[in-house]
Design a protein around this motif. Structure first.
Motif, PDB file in Angstrom:
ATOM      1  N   TYR B 109       0.860  -1.187   0.000  1.00 28.53           N
ATOM      2  CA  TYR B 109       0.000   0.000   0.000  1.00 28.53           C
ATOM      3  C   TYR B 109       0.893   1.233   0.000  1.00 28.53           C
ATOM      4  CZ  TYR B 109      -3.816   3.087   1.567  1.00 28.53           C
ATOM      5  OH  TYR B 109      -4.747   4.081   1.671  1.00 28.53           O
ATOM      6  N   ILE B 111       0.935   5.479  -0.311  1.00 25.65           N
ATOM      7  CA  ILE B 111       0.116   6.685  -0.337  1.00 25.65           C
ATOM      8  C   ILE B 111       0.993   7.893  -0.629  1.00 25.65           C
ATOM      9  CG2 ILE B 111      -1.577   5.753   1.248  1.00 25.65           C
ATOM     10  CD1 ILE B 111      -0.318   7.357   3.465  1.00 25.65           C
ATOM     11  N   GLY B 115       3.930   8.143   3.213  1.00 21.89           N
ATOM     12  CA  GLY B 115       3.406   7.792   4.526  1.00 21.89           C
ATOM     13  C   GLY B 115       4.457   7.160   5.414  1.00 21.89           C
ATOM     14  N   LEU B 116       5.707   7.630   5.275  1.00 23.62           N
ATOM     15  CA  LEU B 116       6.783   7.042   6.080  1.00 23.62           C
ATOM     16  C   LEU B 116       6.651   7.476   7.529  1.00 23.62           C
ATOM     17  CD1 LEU B 116       9.809   7.595   3.690  1.00 23.62           C
ATOM     18  CD2 LEU B 116       8.271   5.644   3.866  1.00 23.62           C
ATOM     19  N   PHE B 117       7.018   6.568   8.440  1.00 29.78           N
ATOM     20  CA  PHE B 117       6.978   6.925   9.850  1.00 29.78           C
ATOM     21  C   PHE B 117       8.207   7.769  10.170  1.00 29.78           C
ATOM     22  CE2 PHE B 117       4.801   2.642   9.905  1.00 29.78           C
ATOM     23  CZ  PHE B 117       3.550   3.205   9.805  1.00 29.78           C
ATOM     24  N   PRO B 118       7.987   9.020  10.581  1.00 31.18           N
ATOM     25  CA  PRO B 118       9.130   9.944  10.695  1.00 31.18           C
ATOM     26  C   PRO B 118      10.097   9.583  11.815  1.00 31.18           C
ATOM     27  CG  PRO B 118       7.112  10.974  11.499  1.00 31.18           C
ATOM     28  CD  PRO B 118       6.712   9.667  10.888  1.00 31.18           C
ATOM     29  N   HIS B 119       9.619   8.796  12.787  1.00 31.74           N
ATOM     30  CA  HIS B 119      10.506   8.482  13.908  1.00 31.74           C
ATOM     31  C   HIS B 119      11.277   7.193  13.688  1.00 31.74           C
ATOM     32  CE1 HIS B 119       6.800   6.383  14.378  1.00 31.74           C
ATOM     33  NE2 HIS B 119       7.177   5.736  15.462  1.00 31.74           N
ATOM     34  N   MET B 120      11.160   6.615  12.515  1.00 22.23           N
ATOM     35  CA  MET B 120      11.907   5.395  12.229  1.00 22.23           C
ATOM     36  C   MET B 120      12.825   5.640  11.044  1.00 22.23           C
ATOM     37  SD  MET B 120       8.870   2.620  12.415  1.00 22.23           S
ATOM     38  CE  MET B 120       7.733   2.548  13.805  1.00 22.23           C
ATOM     39  N   ASN B 125      11.560   1.466   8.441  1.00 25.12           N
ATOM     40  CA  ASN B 125      10.312   1.621   7.700  1.00 25.12           C
ATOM     41  C   ASN B 125      10.134   0.487   6.697  1.00 25.12           C
ATOM     42  OD1 ASN B 125       8.389   4.020   7.891  1.00 25.12           O
ATOM     43  ND2 ASN B 125      10.345   5.017   8.242  1.00 25.12           N
ATOM     44  N   MET B 128       9.425  -3.094   8.117  1.00 28.69           N
ATOM     45  CA  MET B 128       8.276  -3.205   9.006  1.00 28.69           C
ATOM     46  C   MET B 128       7.432  -4.474   8.772  1.00 28.69           C
ATOM     47  SD  MET B 128       7.508  -0.761  11.111  1.00 28.69           S
ATOM     48  CE  MET B 128       6.240  -0.693  12.335  1.00 28.69           C
ATOM     49  N   LYS B 164      12.940  12.601   7.137  1.00 29.11           N
ATOM     50  CA  LYS B 164      13.040  14.046   6.891  1.00 29.11           C
ATOM     51  C   LYS B 164      14.360  14.420   6.234  1.00 29.11           C
ATOM     52  CE  LYS B 164      15.346  15.600  11.020  1.00 29.11           C
ATOM     53  NZ  LYS B 164      15.327  16.263  12.280  1.00 29.11           N
ATOM     54  N   ARG B 178       8.893   0.053   0.759  1.00 29.32           N
ATOM     55  CA  ARG B 178       8.237  -0.495   1.944  1.00 29.32           C
ATOM     56  C   ARG B 178       7.035  -1.352   1.545  1.00 29.32           C
ATOM     57  NH1 ARG B 178       5.778   3.391   6.534  1.00 29.32           N
ATOM     58  NH2 ARG B 178       4.213   3.713   4.925  1.00 29.32           N
ATOM     59  N   ASP B 190      -2.318   4.971  -3.937  1.00 32.80           N
ATOM     60  CA  ASP B 190      -3.343   6.004  -3.834  1.00 32.80           C
ATOM     61  C   ASP B 190      -2.738   7.367  -4.134  1.00 32.80           C
ATOM     62  OD1 ASP B 190      -5.526   7.520  -3.307  1.00 32.80           O
ATOM     63  OD2 ASP B 190      -5.645   7.049  -1.169  1.00 32.80           O
TER      64      ASP B 190
END
Lengths: 279, 400, 213
Positions: B109, B111, B115-120, B125, B128, B164, B178, B190
């Motif tokens: 999926y 987006i 939609g990456l997790f900024p704290h990882m 990522n 996961m 970031k 990912r 999407d």
């Protein structure tokens, strides 16, 4: 499932940070000096604050050892008595803080889950009205109901300082980009996994600043414990006022202020260290 | 001439089933039967009884105006939105009754903005889903590196960075990596490239075409950009309100014969010009070019270029990716082939459209471009004249 | 409870007036001081940091402690109450004013200067109006906070509704103790909410339409 709830496919996702109630409540926090933004640039402030506390303490110790005191004053300001007062004050603060965390964080999490989200405005509204109540009024009313003493003091402190933690937990969780939650669900993470691995870590800075706010509020409010026989450094101030002993009064006031500053500093250090990398 | 498309595939050692066109297919078909979504308090369903068959290994584009229900339909495929009624089959499996979390781990999926997790970190990522599936550590690590490599990011450089610290385009690549992590047969996208600038978008599109060439997933891709749909799709579904399927066909057929006035309006003016986006760089005759690796002896490379009659030498980095193209005159002044990266080097993929290629050259003020194939390896060069000729030809064909 | 309130409605009204009057005047004074300070410091990152530090540290000092300290030089009465309440009222406004002024888009200021507006009129006509919603939010926070602090000030013989609470405390267990404390507390809550509403209204009326959210 967050982004999926409302209407279908408009391609527009409301920015969760701009929710009016979050904005509103964040600005109403009395001591939220706090916004994580400040904590970031502030290495100098982080160093300056403990230096200030240390200097203040030094000045107090010098004053204390160079002033001649009357018998009453000397008894009240003996090292052992003083230390007991400080410990008692800390005890009030820490016990109340632990209870606050145990209540407010799970509650905050629960209130941001889709099933319970509709109660959020109600709880926040109630909490804001509660926040407008004067602390001293709360102490007196609770004492009338539950009697004097340590227990009542703790109850009053918990009631009075739960709000910042509750609110910041909710604001922090609401501030997490809904698309990240959806990305997590979309890759097959369970609701709990998304909460613990994505939402909570990202909300940590805001939540911690709420905890620090609550701690500082607790140190300050615990001075009022003296009025309902809860002990702590407020006793010194109160005795100083009633007996017109400025040395007692100033001792109590200065020590409480230093304690509050020290705890605030500790909170800032924790915030700095615990901020997830990559933000 | 350097190596062109290598047949080696790092992804799977299983012999892959081949589609009729001989392309590798690792995807499964998707079948929707009367899929409907009603929201309480709305009189018209957001998605009204959609039945659709998506063949394995194809890229199917969902296009339509915003609010037409295409995203809702997409999200029902991985059950981020639960259908009110109807069934969805992946391959032969009815997935409407499966545990949604288990299902989603088998569906990639992607987006907007990844939609990456900024704290990882990037690596965390990407790793996961494999970790959730209980892969062991070495396998996850190896997979992360393999995927970053696949999307054209050097694992050594990017694995431990935080999102970031990446550009928008790089974040989007990581998002794709990912989604592909557990080698899912189906990829849902999407509007993934909606938030990047046009040049980056074009590169990402080329990249996706290249990856799809290599992997043959079943891809469902939502976009509101018809040009993107024509460029990327094997087939396009044009939706109207309520996710009514107005036309479902190949881009060529839709452009040639729009089923309804509505589709014609949606395609908009310049439908004939859009035909240009149907012609790809891989249909052109590429010129071979002398290449040399960083650190090679300059004189030796120069001799080869002169022997081949080339005016340029394309310099490849240690992973075989083109990084610059100095002229023979420039190379004659060098001792060794330098590692300098030419930021303005015009690069197009084999899947790029003629429009893209032309844009790239004009943006770089160059009369040609380097063409890359699988894993960013050198496939040849294309000149502006070749492209102009092809455009002329296409136009006269369309007109005739 | 109701009888209690009816019996003392004159006294309650008077104390409520005193309480609100103390708070409003102190908030006004504190806001003016804070705004002036903010205007002085917001241009220099260093002074801004200092101002933020002062307001953050100031807010950690417990109100009861500050009141105690002020008793030493000023004695009982209205002076320590006014100083303490003004002090706490100023801090949130200072913080918000600095943030608000610093947040004004530089290019707007440049274009104002570029069309020949003086420093002062840029400040008065561009920067303060744009920062106004943020400043006003600070005033609201201040008002809420000092309503409670003013209650404690009653202990050092400041005016206001805190008197009812302390009377209740001193007679705890006796007749009317609860009534007294409840009256004080509820009156303060109600007045705080009314003031907040008025400030909200003020905000609606004074925020330029173009930047209303």
């Amino acid at each position: 499932m967050t982004a999926a709830t409302g209407r279908p496919d408009t391609g527009e996702r409301p920015d969760p940070l701009r929710r009016p109630e979050a904005e509103q409540s964040a600005s109403r926090d009395r001591r939220d000096a706090a916004s994580p933004v400040r904590a970031r640039g502030g290495w100098r402030a982080l160093v300056l604050q403990p230096v200030l506390v240390a200097l203040g303490l030094l000045a107090y110790v010098v004053w204390r050892s160079t002033t001649t005191l009357s018998d009453t004053e000397a008894r009240q300001l003996g090292a052992a008595t003083l230390w007991d007062s400080v410990l008692r004050h800390l005890q009030l603060t820490v016990v109340a803080a632990v209870i606050v965390l145990l209540i407010a964080i799970p509650l905050g999490i629960a209130l941001t889950r889709p099933a319970l989200r509709r109660f959020t405005p109600l709880v926040i509204g109630l909490a804001n009205v509660g926040q407008a109540a004067p602390a001293i009024g709360l102490f007196v009313l609770l004492a009338d109901w539950l009697g004097f003493g340590f227990g009542t003091t703790i109850v009053a402190l918990v009631v009075y300082s739960a709000l910042p933690v509750l609110r910041n937990t909710m604001v922090g969780l609401q501030g997490v980009d809904a698309r990240l939650v959806e990305a997590g669900r979309g890759m097959g993470m369970s609701g709990a996994a998304v909460l613990f691995r994505v939402e909570l870590p990202l909300a940590v800075p805001v939540m911690l600043s709420g905890v620090r706010t609550a701690l500082v509020l607790l140190v300050g409010t615990a001075t009022l414990a003296t009025f309902i026989a809860g002990g702590g450094l407020g006793v010194l101030i109160n005795t100083g006022i009633t007996l017109s002993l400025n040395s007692l009064l100033v001792s109590g006031a200065v020590l409480v202020a230093l304690l509050a500053l020290a705890i605030d500093w500790l909170g800032r250090v924790v915030e700095h260290v615990a901020r997830p990398k990559g933000l | 001439m350097s190596d062109t498309l290598s047949s080696a595939d790092a992804h799977s050692t299983d012999p892959a089933p081949q589609s009729s066109e001989g392309r590798r297919v690792s995807g499964v078909s998707i079948r929707l039967d009367g899929v409907t979504k009603r929201y309480p308090g709305q009189d018209r369903p957001a998605v009204d009884a959609v039945s659709l068959e998506i063949p394995a290994g194809e890229t199917v584009m969902f296009v339509g105006p915003s609010g037409c229900g295409k995203t809702t339909l997409l999200k029902m495929l991985n059950r981020l939105i639960e259908p009110s009624s109807g069934t969805i089959h992946l391959g032969d499996e009815d997935v409407t009754k499966q545990d949604p979390d288990q299902l989603r781990r088998r569906i990639g999926y992607v987006i907007q903005a990844g939609g990456l997790f900024p704290h990882m970190t990037v690596g965390t990522n990407v790793g996961m889903v494999p970790r959730m599936l209980g892969w062991d550590k070495e396998r996850v690590t190896a997979r992360i590196d393999e995927l970053l490599d696949l999307v054209g990011l050097d694992p050594e450089v990017y694995r431990d960075r935080y999102p970031k610290e990446l550009s928008g385009g790089q974040q989007q690549r990581v998002g794709v990596a990912r989604a592909l992590a557990a080698d899912p047969p189906v990829l849902l996208m999407d509007e993934p490239f909606g938030a990047v600038d046009p040049i980056t978008r074009q590169r990402l599109q080329d990249e996706l075409l290249r990856i799809q060439e290599e992997l043959g997933k079943t891809i469902v891709f939502v976009t509101h950009d018809f040009d993107e749909a024509v460029k990327l799709g094997d087939r396009i579904v044009v939706f109207d309100v309520g996710a009514r399927v107005v036309q479902y066909d190949t881009p060529e057929a839709i452009l040639a014969e729009p089923a309804e006035e509505y589709v014609a309006d949606f395609i908009g003016a310049g439908a004939t010009l859009k035909q240009l986006t149907l012609t790809r760089v891989n249909s052109l005759e590429l010129k071979p070019v002398t290449s040399a690796s960083v650190g090679d002896d300059a004189a030796e490379a120069l001799a080869r270029a002169r022997a081949a009659g080339d005016e340029y030498i394309v310099v490849l980095d240690r992973r075989g990716r083109p990084i610059s193209w100095p002229t023979t005159a420039e190379v004659s002044r060098m001792q060794q082939i330098p590692a300098t990266v030419d930021e303005k080097l015009p690069v197009v993929g084999l899947g790029s459209t003629l429009n893209d290629a032309l844009d790239t050259m004009l943006a770089a003020s160059q009369g040609g471009a380097v063409v890359i194939g699988r894993r960013d390896s050198l496939a040849g060069v294309v000149s502006i004249e070749t492209i102009m000729d092809a455009i002329q030809r296409t136009r006269s064909e369309v007109a005739g | 409870m109701w009888d209690y309130v009816l019996d003392r409605r004159g006294q309650i009204a008077f104390q409520a007036f005193q309480h609100v009057s103390l708070v409003v005047q102190c908030v006004l004074l504190g806001s003016l001081i804070a705004l002036a300070l903010a205007v002085l410091v917001y241009r220099s990152p260093r002074l801004t940091g200092l101002a933020n530090g002062v307001s953050a540290i100031g807010l950690t000092i417990p109100a009861f402690a500050l009141l105690g300290i002020l008793l030493a030089p000023f004695g009982f009465g209205i002076t320590p109450a006014v100083i303490a309440v003004t002090f706490y009222a100023a801090l949130p406004v200072l913080r918000n004013a600095v943030v608000g002024l610093a947040g004004v888009d530089r290019s707007l200021i440049e274009s104002a200067r570029g069309m020949g507006m003086s420093r002062l009129s840029t400040l008065a006509r561009i920067e303060i109006p744009l920062a106004w919603p943020v400043i006003l939010a600070g005033v609201r926070v201040s008002t809420q906070m000092v309503m409670g602090i003013a209650a404690i000030a009653a202990y050092v013989l400041g005016p206001g509704l805190g008197g009812f609470i302390f009377t209740g405390l001193s007679r705890l267990g006796g007749a009317n103790a609860l009534n007294s404390a409840l009256t004080g507390t509820i009156a303060i809550v109600v007045l705080a909410l009314v003031l907040d509403l008025l400030l909200l209204l003020l905000g609606r009326l004074t925020t330029p339409r173009g930047i209303r959210v």
